[in-house]
Design a protein around this motif. Structure first.
Motif, PDB file in Angstrom:
ATOM      1  N   SER B  68      34.596  42.050  42.697  1.00 49.88           N
ATOM      2  CA  SER B  68      34.336  42.375  41.278  1.00 49.88           C
ATOM      3  C   SER B  68      33.482  43.629  41.199  1.00 49.88           C
ATOM      4  O   SER B  68      33.714  44.505  40.360  1.00 49.88           O
ATOM      5  N   VAL B  71      35.420  46.652  41.763  1.00 48.69           N
ATOM      6  CA  VAL B  71      36.167  47.049  40.562  1.00 48.69           C
ATOM      7  C   VAL B  71      35.244  47.770  39.578  1.00 48.69           C
ATOM      8  O   VAL B  71      35.632  48.756  38.953  1.00 48.69           O
ATOM      9  N   ASP B  75      37.579  51.166  39.066  1.00 45.88           N
ATOM     10  CA  ASP B  75      38.498  50.177  38.500  1.00 45.88           C
ATOM     11  C   ASP B  75      39.968  50.485  38.756  1.00 45.88           C
ATOM     12  O   ASP B  75      40.838  49.811  38.229  1.00 45.88           O
ATOM     13  N   SER B  76      40.241  51.514  39.589  1.00 48.61           N
ATOM     14  CA  SER B  76      41.647  51.722  39.946  1.00 48.61           C
ATOM     15  C   SER B  76      41.844  51.545  41.452  1.00 48.61           C
ATOM     16  O   SER B  76      42.827  52.007  42.014  1.00 48.61           O
ATOM     17  N   TYR B  81      41.814  44.894  43.846  1.00 50.04           N
ATOM     18  CA  TYR B  81      42.659  43.929  43.126  1.00 50.04           C
ATOM     19  C   TYR B  81      43.505  43.103  44.094  1.00 50.04           C
ATOM     20  O   TYR B  81      43.711  41.917  43.901  1.00 50.04           O
ATOM     21  N   LEU B  84      41.299  40.522  45.609  1.00 47.06           N
ATOM     22  CA  LEU B  84      40.961  39.547  44.561  1.00 47.06           C
ATOM     23  C   LEU B  84      42.132  38.584  44.362  1.00 47.06           C
ATOM     24  O   LEU B  84      41.946  37.371  44.235  1.00 47.06           O
ATOM     25  N   THR B  99      47.958  37.924  38.133  1.00 49.98           N
ATOM     26  CA  THR B  99      47.393  39.032  37.345  1.00 49.98           C
ATOM     27  C   THR B  99      46.841  40.124  38.253  1.00 49.98           C
ATOM     28  O   THR B  99      47.120  41.313  38.072  1.00 49.98           O
ATOM     29  N   PHE B 100      46.058  39.730  39.251  1.00 52.10           N
ATOM     30  CA  PHE B 100      45.428  40.733  40.110  1.00 52.10           C
ATOM     31  C   PHE B 100      46.455  41.437  41.014  1.00 52.10           C
ATOM     32  O   PHE B 100      46.351  42.641  41.253  1.00 52.10           O
ATOM     33  N   ARG B 103      48.146  44.087  38.998  1.00 53.64           N
ATOM     34  CA  ARG B 103      47.323  45.288  38.833  1.00 53.64           C
ATOM     35  C   ARG B 103      47.313  46.095  40.139  1.00 53.64           C
ATOM     36  O   ARG B 103      47.387  47.318  40.130  1.00 53.64           O
TER      37      ARG B 103
END
Lengths: 748, 160
Positions: B68, B71, B75-76, B81, B84, B99-100, B103
């Motif tokens: 986290s 991220v 965040d890219s 991700y 995660l 979801t992760f 991404r």
């Protein structure tokens, strides 16, 4: 004969009282034994829980304002050392483009951290390099984590604070100093020292008052544990019995360890500080094991009278007392003459003792309730839980200040406007999360904790007004035929719903005729939004709103006007979908809660569920940028200095609730303003909540990155006519985001 | 091996190599050598490395905490991700896993084998959720990114 019978009777009469007294003493001794065993075996004091802010994470390439670090270190009690030379634990200095700090021994949610020196090379407010050294080794690193700041402690009624220390973790010189000052023969007597009692008696008789106590360490411990401070014979007898019992049942080391943890060592505000562990932290900001000789002597000397010898209140008296203890150590040959002289010449360096002021009391209560939901039966005032939270100390401070200051301005304006009669006191709430992770960064639950403990951020469900419109727009945009440039009817219309007619009105009865979806949101037009929902399908929209965390929503056209109710926290979660590329981030406040035995009883981290396509979410986000550029929030644009922001105002019926939801790429903030008796405030979203949000964002600007919202793949840009939404046209042009494969029609 | 030596080693390894069977067993610097040019990504990857260590020792939530933070810094970062997603998948939190991974796949556009791996894992999560059609679509997307992805091949076969 008669005399012999008489004496026999006397004996008989004496036997029973003596027998009963002995039995009573035995029963009492057994009782004391059980009491003592229970207390000693558990070593159970009421340990307050501690709540910590999130750490400041530094990284190469990251941005940090010097004042942010300085303030944080000041709150931690670090000392500023202007001179060059090796830094001691808890010291820092600042040079030309270089910062140096040596952290103290501390722990975070995973482990204990040793003291470490960090050297930060700065280019303005940007970190160019970080060098880390602990011991003799030094290396370049890309990240550095500072010591955690304590937000508050959760006490019981006694308001005692204590950090437990094991005997083996205390410096030998501290133990020696305590023994020399309090009970030299502790390790050789049986709990009572007749020599000490005789000496105290003699001195007290000479002085005509109680000048000296003859109590041993064990007696003092029993007195502190179980008895009052009153000076009566009865209490003394109980003390003696308990002392003998505990000496019989426990080793000297166990008793001494309990004593070092039980001692009263001073005050921090309304909180009493107990034990050497907490005293070391209070006066020197360090762990007991790291105390120096001078500090050991000072703490040992403090036992006699923490008030009279307080190093912060009475430094001269404290220094005199410290020197007495140093002298005792020297005479006992525990230290050399050189060590004695060196320590004696040291100035008294103690931290200024400040009571912690908590600007996050609503948050603390929220955290307690969240932990209790996951783990029942936790006694926060007794179990000594370390709670590591996501709250950012600097953002929280600025959020609290923004709410307080802006509310007083709003109150003043309302007073002026009110023609007669009393005006209800305004309340407000602010929630700020990182939309990418859901981590709660700031929370203000009300204007003043001392006036109202009700947390408006997490408990007050209120109609959300027009803040629902972007969410409805997002759901409408999922329909292939609808884009930000789609034209909607915006004229007085009567809708039928459930057999009843309903005629929504626009703010100030202004209608645009035909308007694009973008403009309907930017200007918060009611009728156009009702038409939008009707086109997207009321049933589908109501059902899909569940994916934003609203639960069951009735499929009524009026939902377009924000009759939905939510707390600010719930609204922040719903809006994370828009600002987190279509994924709903669940807000969380606790990273970990660790009990006194080191067991993690709660652990949380980011969690997200996919709610909509990233491209659709981005289209809405881009529309919400327009709210600042041309819409209901344009008044705030000037003050935000080029920040990439997007948001939406909200006002409910009769101006009862004023809302604003606004986001920067790393901070999504929801603000609500209203009253507890739900009366009109006279404030719209723009004239109330937006003002608090703007003040907060201006203050928080230097804490936020320069990032811009990330554009997902699959977006195609067109330059369209602002009012008509088509290509060409003679009006003002804007860049509009379309999903690849779609696009605007021509104005011709 | 120190962080710096791993970085120098990384310069001779092609970033497009196929993900290993156990993705957390390979040093991240070997997978994305260009990170040295981007300090933000480098700092974020450092946290990813810590998260992966926790993941390896089975501490899923602690791993997720480090990731986290990764991220928050960048965040890219697709690796943040990706791992995660792996933490959530191993914890049985399939929805979040999907979801992760989704991404991660979006940000792995320059690393087709990793994009494929992310999509294949996403397919596995969706399959666990009983979303068969979506799972098949995810496996197909994985194969179109890298037709040699064995996870996608076997995942799809199971659903046929």
């Amino acid at each position: 004969m008669a005399r012999s019978r008489k004496s026999k009777n006397k004996v008989r009469w004496l036997f029973w009282p003596v027998f009963l007294a002995v039995c009573g003493a035995l029963v009492y001794a057994v009782y004391c034994g059980r009491l003592v065993t229970q207390r000693m075996s558990e070593l159970k004091w009421d340990l307050p829980s501690r709540v910590y802010y999130a750490p400041i994470n530094l990284f190469v390439g990251g941005k940090i304002q010097p004042n942010v670090l300085e303030r944080s270190w000041a709150r931690l009690g670090y000392r500023h050392i202007p001179k060059s030379g090796a830094l001691q634990d808890g010291e820092w200095r600042r040079g030309e483009g270089v910062w140096e700090v040596r952290t103290r021994r501390h722990r975070d949610e995973t482990e204990e951290k040793s003291p470490t020196t960090y050297r930060l090379t700065m280019e303005g407010d940007r970190i160019e390099a970080i060098e880390k050294s602990s011991g003799n080794e030094s290396e370049s690193v890309v990240t550095a984590t500072m010591e955690l700041e304590r937000m508050t402690e959760i006490f019981g009624e006694k308001r005692q604070v204590r950090t437990l220390v094991r005997l083996r973790d205390t410096p030998p010189l501290l133990r020696e100093a305590v023994l020399l000052t309090e009970d030299e023969r502790f390790y050789s007597h049986y709990g009572l020292s007749l020599r000490s009692i005789a000496r105290a008696l003699f001195r007290n008789l000479l002085s005509g008052r109680v000048a000296e106590g003859g109590s041993t360490i064990t007696q003092q411990l029993m007195k502190n544990f179980f008895l009052t401070q009153e000076r009566t014979l009865y209490r003394k007898i109980r003390e003696v019995i308990m002392t003998l019992v505990v000496e019989r049942l426990y080793s000297k080391d166990e008793i001494f360890e309990a004593y070092l943890n039980e001692l009263y060592m001073g005050q921090r505000g309304a909180t009493s500080v107990h034990g050497m562990g907490e005293a070391a932290s209070l006066y020197f900001g360090k762990a007991a094991r790291d105390l120096t000789l001078s500090e050991c002597a000072l703490l040992a000397g403090l036992i006699r009278s923490p008030g009279r010898y307080s190093p912060t209140e009475h430094p001269d008296a404290a220094r005199g007392r410290r020197d007495v203890v140093l002298e005792k150590l020297r005479l006992a040959k525990a230290i050399t003459d050189f060590e004695y002289q060196t320590a004696k010449n040291l100035p008294l360096v103690a931290r200024s003792v400040t009571s912690e002021s908590v600007a996050a009391q609503h948050f603390v209560e929220y955290v307690k309730s969240e932990i209790s939901k996951i783990r029942s039966g936790v006694s926060f005032d007794r179990d000594g839980i370390d709670i590591f939270t996501t709250l950012d100390a600097n953002l929280q401070e600025r959020a609290s200040r923004a709410v307080k200051e802006e509310l007083s301005v709003l109150d003043r304006d309302r007073m002026k406007r009110a023609k007669s009669g009393p005006v209800s006191r305004l309340e407000a709430a602010l929630v700020a999360i990182d939309p990418r992770t859901g981590a709660l960064k700031a929370m203000v639950g009300g204007r003043d904790w001392s006036l109202s403990q009700y947390n408006h951020a997490t408990q007050a469900r209120r109609p959300i007004g027009s803040t629902v419109k972007p969410l409805l727009a997002a759901l409408a945009l999922e329909t292939p035929a609808i884009s930000p440039a789609t034209l909607l009817d915006d004229r007085p219309t009567t809708f039928s719903s459930g057999g009843r007619d309903w005629s929504p009105r626009n703010y100030e009865n202004r209608y645009m005729g035909k308007v694009t979806l973008r403009r309907a949101i930017e200007l918060s037009l009611n009728v156009a939004t009702v038409n939008l929902v009707a086109r997207a399908g009321v049933e589908r929209v109501a059902e899909r709103l569940g994916d934003f965390g609203f639960g069951e929503v009735k499929p009524l056209p009026s939902l377009a006007l924000g009759v939905l109710e939510a707390t600010p926290l719930q609204l922040s979660e719903a809006f994370s979908v828009v600002f987190n590329q279509g994924d709903r981030a669940k807000p969380f406040a606790v990273v970990a809660a660790v009990d006194a035995k080191g067991e993690r009883i709660v652990q949380q981290s980011m969690s997200a569920t996919h709610a909509m396509e990233a491209t659709t979410a981005f289209q809405v986000l881009h529309i919400l940028r327009g709210v600042f550029e041309r819409g209901t929030a344009r008044q705030a644009t000037l003050t935000l200095k080029g920040m990439d922001v997007a948001g939406k105002t909200g006002t409910t019926q009769d101006y009862r609730d004023s809302w604003f939801v606004g986001a920067h790429p790393s901070l999504l903030t929801v603000v609500w303003v209203g009253t507890d008796d739900n009366v009109t405030t006279g404030l719209s979203g723009a004239s109330g909540a937006l003002r608090i949000w703007s003040r907060f964002m201006r203050a928080a600007g230097d804490l936020l990155s320069d990032d811009r919202f990330r554009e997902p793949s699959g977006i195609k840009w067109y330059e369209v006519d602002l009012e008509k939404g088509c290509l060409g046209g003679g009006g003002e042009k804007i860049r509009e985001a379309f999903v690849e494969g779609t696009g605007p029609s021509s104005c011709d | 091996m120190s962080f710096l030596s791993l970085l120098s080693l990384a310069s001779c390894i092609r970033p497009t190599q196929t993900p290993p069977a156990s993705p957390e067993s390979v040093a991240i610097e070997q997978l994305e050598p260009e990170v040295a040019l981007n300090p933000k990504r480098e700092a974020s990857n450092r946290l990813v490395t810590e998260g992966r260590k926790e993941l390896q020792s089975g501490k899923l939530e602690r791993a997720a905490q480090r990731l986290s933070l990764a991220v928050e810094i960048d965040d890219s970062n697709p690796f943040a991700y990706f791992f995660l997603g792996l933490a959530r998948l191993r914890g049985g939190r399939w929805g979040e896993g999907a979801t992760f991974f989704s991404r991660a796949a979006a940000y792995f556009s320059d690393l087709p084998p990793w994009k494929a791996e992310s999509l294949a894992y996403r397919g596995e999560c969706l399959a666990q959720l009983g979303k068969k059609d979506e799972a098949i679509r995810a496996f197909d997307q994985a194969l179109s990114a890298d037709d040699s992805n064995t996870r996608a091949v076997s995942g799809r076969k199971k659903l046929e």
